[in-house]
Scaffold this motif. Sequence first.
Motif, mmCIF file in Angstrom:
data_model
loop_
_atom_site.group_PDB
_atom_site.id
_atom_site.type_symbol
_atom_site.label_atom_id
_atom_site.label_comp_id
_atom_site.label_asym_id
_atom_site.label_seq_id
_atom_site.Cartn_x
_atom_site.Cartn_y
_atom_site.Cartn_z
ATOM 1 N N ALA A 192 0.945 -1.220 0.205
ATOM 2 C CA ALA A 192 0.334 -0.212 -0.228
ATOM 3 C C ALA A 192 0.720 0.830 0.199
ATOM 4 O O ALA A 192 0.742 2.549 -0.094
ATOM 5 N N GLY A 193 1.884 1.422 -0.389
ATOM 6 C CA GLY A 193 3.167 2.069 0.146
ATOM 7 C C GLY A 193 3.317 3.117 1.156
ATOM 8 O O GLY A 193 3.875 4.183 1.441
ATOM 9 N N THR A 194 3.214 2.123 2.800
ATOM 10 C CA THR A 194 3.275 2.853 3.615
ATOM 11 C C THR A 194 4.525 2.112 4.703
ATOM 12 O O THR A 194 5.003 2.213 5.896
ATOM 13 N N GLU A 195 5.593 1.467 3.829
ATOM 14 C CA GLU A 195 6.392 1.479 4.089
ATOM 15 C C GLU A 195 6.464 0.143 5.017
ATOM 16 O O GLU A 195 7.253 0.454 6.537
ATOM 17 N N GLY A 196 5.838 -0.618 5.199
ATOM 18 C CA GLY A 196 5.565 -1.426 6.125
ATOM 19 C C GLY A 196 4.875 -1.069 7.915
ATOM 20 O O GLY A 196 5.941 -2.089 8.721
ATOM 21 N N ARG A 197 4.513 -0.353 7.858
ATOM 22 C CA ARG A 197 3.830 -0.131 9.348
ATOM 23 C C ARG A 197 3.045 -0.647 10.152
ATOM 24 O O ARG A 197 2.118 -0.488 8.353
ATOM 25 N N VAL A 198 2.183 -0.352 10.777
ATOM 26 C CA VAL A 198 1.509 -1.574 10.921
ATOM 27 C C VAL A 198 1.457 -1.277 12.298
ATOM 28 O O VAL A 198 1.500 -1.032 13.191
#
Length: 214
Positions: free
Chosen positions: A153-159
């Motif tokens: 989703a393009g959010t650099e692996g943030r969870v």
Amino acid sequence: MTKSRPAIIDALRGTSKRFLYTSGCFLYGATGDTPATEDSPLHPLEMVRFRQALEEEIFGAAADGVHGIILRPAWVYGNHAWTTMMMYGSAQGDGAARYVGNGQNRWTCVHVDDLANLYLLALEMAPAASVFNDAHGAATPLIDIARAASEGAGTEGRVAAWPLEEARQALGGFADAIACDQLVSGEHAERVLGWRPSRHSILDELRSCAPPAA
């Protein structure tokens, strides 16, 4: 009180026509570190408890000429399958892919195209009153799946963790399914039906995912 029977089973009695019922691996409940096989005891999650009785009806109808076949899919992904896309969508909307629970539980998965191939094989070859797990590949921690969704989703692996009790308020019993720890074996289908799943993993699927067309 007389127990009602599925109408389709009564309609098929004595015909020997093939009937394929889609059940699911949530019938096994949490498996721990031993992969569930078709012979494993059932400890169904509450939301799918009804399926156990339906499976018993199908097995029992074999004596009356119903060629029933049961498939138990694991987590289905591919072609924007809804549950995996929930994490992708939360990453797009909130900047981090949200997962239920602590993220350490494992999902065993199956790509929707591999699953479709198994349906065809089962309809062509499966014996009456047979059951097959539809699962392929190593079980994957939920937090890793969420990270892959975030990367796609393009959010650099943030969870972000979604506490189970809070998730239950929004999702009901489905939250417990997402947080369930399962290892499931699909080797029986490979051995008996010649199933050869070949699609890429859920992690690769999510990392390369693009939004569905409008």
